[in-house]
Motif scaffolding. Structure first.
Motif, mmCIF file in Angstrom:
data_model
loop_
_atom_site.group_PDB
_atom_site.id
_atom_site.type_symbol
_atom_site.label_atom_id
_atom_site.label_comp_id
_atom_site.label_asym_id
_atom_site.label_seq_id
_atom_site.Cartn_x
_atom_site.Cartn_y
_atom_site.Cartn_z
ATOM 1 N N SER A 1 52.761 52.698 37.579
ATOM 2 C CA SER A 1 52.887 51.469 38.357
ATOM 3 C C SER A 1 51.506 50.938 38.722
ATOM 4 C CB SER A 1 53.694 51.764 39.630
ATOM 5 O OG SER A 1 53.764 50.619 40.428
ATOM 6 N N GLY A 2 51.316 49.645 38.589
ATOM 7 C CA GLY A 2 50.031 49.025 38.874
ATOM 8 C C GLY A 2 49.140 48.902 37.660
ATOM 9 N N CYS A 3 49.582 49.399 36.518
ATOM 10 C CA CYS A 3 48.781 49.365 35.300
ATOM 11 C C CYS A 3 49.362 48.433 34.239
ATOM 12 C CB CYS A 3 48.635 50.773 34.732
ATOM 13 S SG CYS A 3 47.536 51.844 35.686
ATOM 14 N N GLY A 4 50.178 47.493 34.657
ATOM 15 C CA GLY A 4 50.815 46.582 33.702
ATOM 16 C C GLY A 4 49.816 45.762 32.907
ATOM 17 N N GLN B 1 38.281 43.332 32.416
ATOM 18 C CA GLN B 1 38.496 44.500 33.270
ATOM 19 C C GLN B 1 39.797 45.197 32.890
ATOM 20 O OE1 GLN B 1 38.308 42.949 37.261
ATOM 21 N NE2 GLN B 1 36.124 43.372 37.412
ATOM 22 N N ASP B 2 40.777 44.419 32.418
ATOM 23 C CA ASP B 2 42.052 45.019 32.013
ATOM 24 C C ASP B 2 41.854 45.996 30.866
ATOM 25 O OD1 ASP B 2 43.338 43.509 33.939
ATOM 26 O OD2 ASP B 2 43.914 41.926 32.538
ATOM 27 N N GLU B 3 40.960 45.655 29.930
ATOM 28 C CA GLU B 3 40.692 46.576 28.826
ATOM 29 C C GLU B 3 39.999 47.840 29.338
ATOM 30 O OE1 GLU B 3 40.457 43.836 24.862
ATOM 31 O OE2 GLU B 3 38.577 44.351 25.830
ATOM 32 N N CYS B 4 39.084 47.699 30.262
ATOM 33 C CA CYS B 4 38.415 48.878 30.822
ATOM 34 C C CYS B 4 39.404 49.738 31.616
ATOM 35 C CB CYS B 4 37.243 48.455 31.699
ATOM 36 S SG CYS B 4 35.853 47.808 30.738
ATOM 37 N N ALA B 5 40.380 49.107 32.236
ATOM 38 C CA ALA B 5 41.386 49.852 33.009
ATOM 39 C C ALA B 5 42.252 50.734 32.110
ATOM 40 C CB ALA B 5 42.259 48.883 33.798
ATOM 41 N N ILE B 6 42.266 50.479 30.816
ATOM 42 C CA ILE B 6 43.023 51.331 29.886
ATOM 43 C C ILE B 6 42.529 52.774 30.012
ATOM 44 C CG2 ILE B 6 43.576 51.808 27.469
ATOM 45 C CD1 ILE B 6 43.147 48.782 26.923
ATOM 46 N N TRP B 7 41.205 52.957 30.175
ATOM 47 C CA TRP B 7 40.633 54.302 30.284
ATOM 48 C C TRP B 7 41.229 55.067 31.462
ATOM 49 C CZ3 TRP B 7 37.942 56.896 26.835
ATOM 50 C CH2 TRP B 7 37.249 56.206 25.839
ATOM 51 N N ILE B 8 41.540 54.370 32.530
ATOM 52 C CA ILE B 8 42.080 55.015 33.730
ATOM 53 C C ILE B 8 43.591 55.162 33.644
ATOM 54 C CG2 ILE B 8 42.376 54.759 36.234
ATOM 55 C CD1 ILE B 8 39.695 53.201 36.166
#
Length: 140
Positions: free
Chosen positions: A42-45, A27-34
């Motif tokens: 903040s919150g995207c570490g 999910q962390d890799e998918c969160a890169i898109w956002i």
């Protein structure tokens, strides 16, 4: 119970034998898109760490969007490249009399070319949603 275990084992083994599209590892890799279009606020570490890991592992900076989206009508994409540093230009001395002299602040030029050995380069990524830029360019 044995039947459920059998089907679970069958499904898991099929994942290894049936070719498929490469999916994001987390999910962390998918969160890169956002997170990337906002510069990893903040919150995207965890997403930033996943981004850095992908770069270190010589993978593309973002996983395929199709591996992250479920029933998403929009299309996300990105463009990456190399930018070059262009120092500030000022109109001083004799240049002040030239009518076409326009001062310019220092800037990074996407897909520019270097004219000296001291040229500074940085990678960049732009993220798009349905062809429109999403956020600012991210330099790394």
């Amino acid at each position: 119970m044995k039947k459920a275990s059998f089907f679970l084992a069958l499904a898991l083994s099929a994942m290894f034998f049936i070719p498929s599209i490469s999916h994001a590892a987390s999910q962390d890799e998918c969160a890169i898109w956002i997170c990337l279009p906002g510069g990893f606020p903040s919150g995207c570490g965890a997403a930033k760490s996943a981004f850095e890991d992908r770069i270190d592992d010589e993978k593309s900076p973002l996983p395929p969007f199709s591996s992250c989206a479920v029933d998403y009508d929009s299309k996300m994409s990105y463009k990456q490249g190399v930018s070059v540093y262009e120092p500030a230009k000022s109109c001083t001395g004799w240049q002040a009399w030239v009518t076409n002299c326009t001062p310019q602040p220092a800037r990074w030029v996407k897909d520019g070319t270097c004219s000296s050995m001291m040229c500074q380069r940085r990678n960049y990524i732009d993220v798009f949603v349905d062809g429109e830029a999403a956020g600012e360019t991210f330099y790394y």
